[in-house]
Enzyme design. Structure first.
Site, short mmCIF file in Angstrom:
data_model
loop_
_atom_site.label_atom_id
_atom_site.label_comp_id
_atom_site.label_asym_id
_atom_site.label_seq_id
_atom_site.Cartn_x
_atom_site.Cartn_y
_atom_site.Cartn_z
N ASN A 59 43.22 19.45 21.22
CA ASN A 59 42.28 19.39 20.52
C ASN A 59 41.56 20.73 20.35
OD1 ASN A 59 42.39 16.66 20.11
ND2 ASN A 59 40.75 16.12 21.46
N ARG A 93 34.47 6.82 11.77
CA ARG A 93 34.61 8.17 11.82
C ARG A 93 33.81 9.05 10.60
NH1 ARG A 93 39.60 9.83 15.37
NH2 ARG A 93 38.43 11.57 15.96
N ARG A 129 51.70 12.19 19.12
CA ARG A 129 50.93 12.99 18.40
C ARG A 129 50.10 13.97 19.21
NH1 ARG A 129 46.72 9.96 14.58
NH2 ARG A 129 45.95 12.27 14.55
#
Ligand code: UD1
Length: 427
Positions: free
Chosen positions: A24, A124, A403
């Site tokens: 991230n 989202r 991922r």
């Protein structure tokens, strides 16, 4: 051909493991490289499919990226960007690719990016990103599933975020870096990844202060031109937290290096509360416990940093599934993030969902069966649960796990787990 994990129960995990760079953090930094014509060198980059997807997206815009996996380095050069349209296929694969919008808009005056849509963990929306761009003077057109933003030159503004969204803070901070004048971003996210992005922006010539607090001040500059910028990505606090729980679940003794102990404090505090020892050092953390220690239940609520991370909620639930007592796990950040519950129940866990809370009644043991990873962290939670479940657990859908975790099977095996990767007909 898709692959699956076959997990056999293991004893206490033991040993040392180096944690990789933060997914991230690297994704927004890759997007931010669009802001400069200089070639950027990024170090401590994890080998993840999400990183590859972001590089494919940058290349589709005309950038060049070279990943050197053994050294964990990516060289990215966005000098020759010749497209300002991000493709639906690529953005659909990776929500974080919406982060190219701010940099494209700021450097080229226009960007067209598909609306990311929902995903397994909730709807989202990106309204806060768009409100921020509009406040900076961009014209926003939202039609046919695409957002087009345009502005000759963005203008600095005072922006108050309704919610401290990580992505919105990043996107607006990147756009404001090249705006005319000062931007003050209030009630912004304070996650360590925001600080890492601000440090990168300052490395390429930005003027950003206050990242890591709830007010960030950005003095816009006309170009970001510091030559030969180099930046090392911070360690992944979620990967670290996941391995900490693996150690706790197996009553192991695991030392994790390349961890910022401060960044994993919310996880450390919870582990201590449930009877696990965590020692902090300058380079990382060591997780130990008494082999006979009884894990006790604890309640938990996910919150923006420095609260307990939503990205660790599923993994902590796996730990609580066999703790003694009842834990109430409340998800406040995303509306639909209990995808692991159904699968944990198939493994014998006793969990009830009531609105935004999951009530977990600890059971003496879980039992292995076939389960499906529905998203990245839910998948990690199943791998953890399987380490201690009785019998064999088969986990499909492992591309979700890849991922965000670099070779989770091999690395857990190095600590004593027994996970085999085999081909599977099922996705
Ligand atoms: C980032 C992380 C993700 C993590 C999340 C929260 C990356 C690539 N992903 O996601 O792993 O789980 O932070 O720590 O860094 N929201 C709005 N409007 C917006 C933006 C967000 O309502 O415009 C809401 C979301 O629906 C959600 C909450 O804000 O309920 C938090 O989202 P946000 O902090 O933006 O998460 P991401 O940046 O998408």
């Amino acid at each position: 051909m898709a692959e699956k994990f076959i997990v056999e129960p293991c004893g206490a995990l033991r040993g040392k493991m180096e944690i990789g760079g933060a997914k991230n953090a690297v994704l927004p930094v890759l997007a931010a490289a669009i802001l400069t014509e200089q070639e950027c060198v990024l170090q401590n980059v994890p080998d993840l499919s999400d990183v590859e997807s972001m590089c494919v997206l940058l290349e589709s815009l005309g950038a060049k990226t070279i990943m050197d996996k053994p050294s964990g380095t990516i060289t990215v050069n966005t000098h020759a960007i010749n497209s300002l349209d991000a493709s639906y296929e690529l953005v659909g694969k990776l929500r974080a690719s919406f982060l190219v919008m701010g940099p494209l808009l700021a450097r080229f005056g226009r960007a067209k990016v598909p609306l990311p849509g929902g995903c397994a963990i909730g709807s989202r929306p990106v309204d806060l990103h768009l409100k921020g761009f509009a406040a900076l003077g961009a014209e926003i057109d939202n039609s046919h599933g695409f957002v087009t933003a345009s502005a000759k030159r963005l203008r600095g503004a005072k922006i108050y975020l309704d919610f401290p969204s990580v992505g919105a803070t990043e996107n607006i901070m990147m756009a404001a870096a090249l705006a005319q004048g000062q931007t003050i971003l209030e009630n912004c996210a304070i996650e360590p990844e925001i600080v890492d992005l601000a440090n990168f922006l300052n490395t390429i010539g930005g003027k950003i202060r206050g990242a890591g607090t709830d007010t960030i001040k950005i003095e816009g500059v006309s170009s970001l031109t510091t030559p030969n910028p180099k930046h090392s990505i911070i360690p992944d606090r979620i990967e670290a937290g996941t391995f900490m729980i693996a150690a706790a679940l197996t009553r192991g003794d695991v030392t994790l290096t390349n961890v910022m102990a401060d960044h994993v404090k919310p996880v450390t505090a919870k582990l201590k509360e449930v009877n696990i020892n965590v020692e902090e050092s300058d380079t990382g953390v060591r997780v130990t416990c008494d082999p006979s220690c009884e894990l006790i239940a604890a309640d938990l609520k996910t919150l923006p940093y420095p609260g307990f991370p939503t990205d660790m909620q599923a993994q902590f639930m796996s730990l609580m599934a066999t703790a003694s007592g009842t834990s109430v796990i409340t998800e406040t950040v995303f509306e639909n993030r209990f995808m692991q519950v159904g699968e944990l129940k198939r493994m014998g866990a006793e969990i009830k969902i009531e609105s935004r809370s999951a009530i977990v009644e600890g059971v003496p043991k879980l039992t292995g069966t076939q389960v499906v990873a529905s998203d990245l962290r839910a998948g990690a939670a199943l791998v953890l649960a399987a380490l201690r479940a009785e019998g064999t657990t088969e986990i499909t859908g492992i591309h979700h796990i890849e991922r965000g975790y670099d070779r989770i099977d091999t690395r857990l095996n190095q600590l004593g787990a027994s996970i085999v990767r085999v081909e599977s007909e099922k996705e």
